[in-house]
Scaffold this active site. Structure first.
Site, short mmCIF file in Angstrom:
data_model
loop_
_atom_site.label_atom_id
_atom_site.label_comp_id
_atom_site.label_asym_id
_atom_site.label_seq_id
_atom_site.Cartn_x
_atom_site.Cartn_y
_atom_site.Cartn_z
N SER A 230 -47.39 -13.00 -11.85
CA SER A 230 -48.77 -12.97 -11.35
C SER A 230 -48.91 -12.37 -9.96
CB SER A 230 -49.35 -14.38 -11.35
OG SER A 230 -49.54 -14.84 -12.68
N GLU B 299 0.80 -1.22 0.00
CA GLU B 299 0.00 0.00 0.00
C GLU B 299 0.83 1.28 0.00
OE1 GLU B 299 -3.15 0.18 -0.43
OE2 GLU B 299 -3.77 -1.90 -0.13
#
Length: 650
Positions: A347, A78
């Site tokens: 439905s 990092e």
């Protein structure tokens, strides 16, 4: 010589101005109150009993309680110059700008650990210039007020490790051990996750996690933390992933947690920076028992299925969502199918159609003939819907029977008789604000709606006519207990209580053996499981299976299907009906009767449910309900002749 002299003076001037700006920034930052980074580190989420969610048992661990392997891996991948810069890595910034400009793509970032930690102190990651400016000042405040070890400690205690925040939580979650016990192999897997949590979690894709691990190991070799032999040994090491903070608890509760965070970001009264709140306490609607029941039933019936699943259980009287599942396994997919996915609803739209019909003069006895039909419109356009399994009674049937069988021909005839806009307006009344096209096929659910929105719409039937808004957060406090937000219930009466009662009674026929005639009601196969009375409606499309049901205590919706729209498994309809039935019964077992009292202007009449006519000695007998004065008489109630734009074809 004059040019050199001018350049020298200009350089001195720029350096002097830079010095003044730097001094001003230093003085300004030093005048700000020191951040309490041990409390301003995030949020704490509670269930409806004010107990922390299993994912929220956060522990802030000191840096000397974190594995050196994890620290070295994190710094190496990092921010390798973390201990040398003042919060910003200028060389890295210049390199990233060069690579991105020459490639015309954003291939590299230049955020340091200090900058990333500054971002973690916000609720969201907006990319506005104002946010970047705020983060710049916050980075300086961190650097000038805390040591490098303290900043790194704060970062590791707040970073996202795939839906789990903080290194101690992550260590327990993935490997069931404390952060100080991580070995090199485990540490390099965890260090790889924050870059892209939804991709690099080993529970999502071990292949991608291993690829990322190899990159980290290589950077550690270059930065002289390890040698090649150690790297190879770590990479080859076989790892076992737990995927839970507690073996008795499912990670699927994180779907609920994600929705809470999304709702939190939309609350205007809650500051979006932890700097202003010192952290947040978020009190939610989650009923841990309801969530457990949902997860147990899904795990029971879906263990041998490759389909996805989504389910929501909600209190229809308040809108409080009690439990939610957004997929089979959060570890493998964080996409929330309960809230983020919109699918054809099939439905399950029909109760809204039949409410509109009842409101416009229909009764449970109103009949249409259901047979194979082609509907003809202007310019010779046609529409040829089919009943499920291509089965038709080829006779006039009542609305009550049509609803229990989910008859498509009856539904389309009703829709065309009323006019297509009537259904659209009814859907909007119950809170479905999507752009809905007034088409003939709308009667069969040709509209995309999320499961959460449908559960909200069905709650209007469950609470006898009131539109409510589903919600997940009841209250938000800052770290000192000051209330920043409190949910205020808003209920709007949008439907007629008496008509809703009549509809709900018809929906309870979907598992009633009295309705057996040319076929079977849609939920007859779970009738033996249902000890209490519920309203139910199923839905089927080419790609989806759905069921919604309720009484006055809860609304429960379940969906199953495939993300890529493959055809559902042949037993998928049975699966979700069993999930619904088992969940409803277990959730209701200690609750009082949840059915509704009959309104004063409604009367029950003994009817032949097939024909809709008054029952005779030889006919089937079923009590159907009517507004007083609309009960059937001996006259035929068929409306077939009032739809001139149809052509019957047998």
């Amino acid at each position: 010589m004059k040019i050199f002299s001018r350049f020298f003076r200009f350089t001195i001037f720029i350096l002097f101005i830079s010095f003044l700006l730097g001094l001003g920034a230093y003085v300004y930052v030093k005048m700000q109150p020191k951040l309490d980074i041990n409390s301003a580190n995030g949020y704490y989420i509670y269930d409806e009993k004010n107990e922390l969610l299993p994912t929220q048992n956060k522990e802030w661990v000191n840096i000397d309680k974190i594995s050196p392997e994890l620290i070295n891996a994190t710094i190496s991948i990092e921010d390798k110059h973390f201990y040398d810069h003042f919060g910003f890595d200028l060389l890295r910034i210049i390199k990233a700008l060069y690579v991105n400009i020459t490639s015309r793509k954003t291939l590299q970032g230049a955020s340091t650990i200090s900058q990333q930690y500054a971002k973690n102190l916000w609720l969201d990651f907006d990319k506005t210039w104002k946010r970047k400016w705020d983060e710049l000042w916050l980075t300086l405040r961190l650097e000038l007020n805390y040591s490098k070890d303290e900043i790194l400690e704060g970062y590791l205690n707040t970073i996202n490790y795939g839906g789990v925040f903080g290194i101690e939580n992550a260590s327990q979650y993935y490997f069931n051990k404390s952060a100080n016990e991580l070995d090199l192999a485990e540490a390099t897997i965890l260090a790889g996750i924050p870059k892209y949590p939804s991709q690099y979690s080993p529970l999502v894709s071990e292949e991608k996690a291993k690829t990322r691990q190899k990159i980290i190991l290589n950077t550690m070799i270059k930065n002289e933390y390890i040698n090649e032999k150690e790297a190879k040994s770590a990479y080859d090491q076989k790892l076992t992933y737990i995927g839970s903070l507690n073996k008795e608890k499912s990670s699927n509760i994180m779907y609920f947690q994600d929705v809470v965070m999304n709702e939190l970001k939309n609350l205007n009264s809650v500051p979006n920076s932890f700097l202003k709140t010192g952290g947040l306490r978020i009190y939610t609607t989650l009923d841990v028992n309801a969530q457990r029941i949902l997860e147990d039933k899904v795990n029971l019936y879906m263990k041998d299925s490759n389909m996805q699943i989504a389910s929501i259980i909600m209190d229809p009287n308040t809108g409080a969502v009690k439990g939610l599942i957004g997929g089979i396994d959060y570890n493998k997919s964080q996409f929330n199918r309960a809230t983020q996915s919109v699918r054809h609803i099939g439905s399950t739209i029909k109760p809204f159609l039949y409410y509109a019909a009842l409101e416009n003069g229909f009764t449970p006895s109103t009949t249409f003939t259901s047979s194979k039909t082609t509907f003809v419109f202007s310019e010779d356009k046609t529409y040829s819907p089919k009943n499920y399994d291509d089965r038709y009674p080829d006779k006039a049937i009542s609305m009550a029977l049509a609803l229990s069988y989910s008859d498509n021909i009856y539904a389309v005839k009703t829709h065309l008789f009323l006019g297509e806009e009537i259904l659209v307006n009814t859907l909007k009344r119950v809170g479905l604000e999507q752009d809905i096209a007034a088409l003939p096929s709308l009667a069969l659910g040709s509209v995309d709606i999320s499961l959460l929105d449908m559960v909200g719409a069905y709650s209007t039937f469950a609470n006898e006519g009131y539109k409510i808004e589903p919600f997940f957060i009841t209250k938000v406090e800052d770290i000192n207990g000051n209330i920043l937000y409190e949910h205020k219930r808003v209920k709007e009466n949008v439907l007629n209580k008496s008509i809703v009662y009549i509809l709900n009674e018809m929906l309870s026929n979907c598992y009633d053996s009295t309705m057996i005639d040319y076929g079977y009601p849609t939920c007859i196969n779970i009738a033996g499981k249902l000890k209490k009375k519920y309203a139910l409606k199923t839905g089927t499309t080419d790609n989806d299976k759905l069921i919604f049901g309720f009484n006055k205590n809860f609304v429960l919706g379940v969906w199953s299907g495939y993300d890529n729209n493959d055809n559902p498994d042949s037993n998928s309809s049975t699966i979700i009906k069993n999930i619904w039935a088992d969940t409803a019964e277990e959730y209701s077992k200690d609750k009082e009767d949840g059915w509704y009292s009959i309104p004063n202007n409604v009367v029950g009449v003994l009817i032949d449910p097939v024909t809709g006519k008054l029952a005779s000695e030889k006919s089937k007998k079923k009590i159907l309900y009517y507004i007083k004065g609309t009960e059937p008489n001996s006259e035929d109630t068929s409306l077939d002749d009032l739809i001139p734009t149809i052509k019957e074809t047998n």
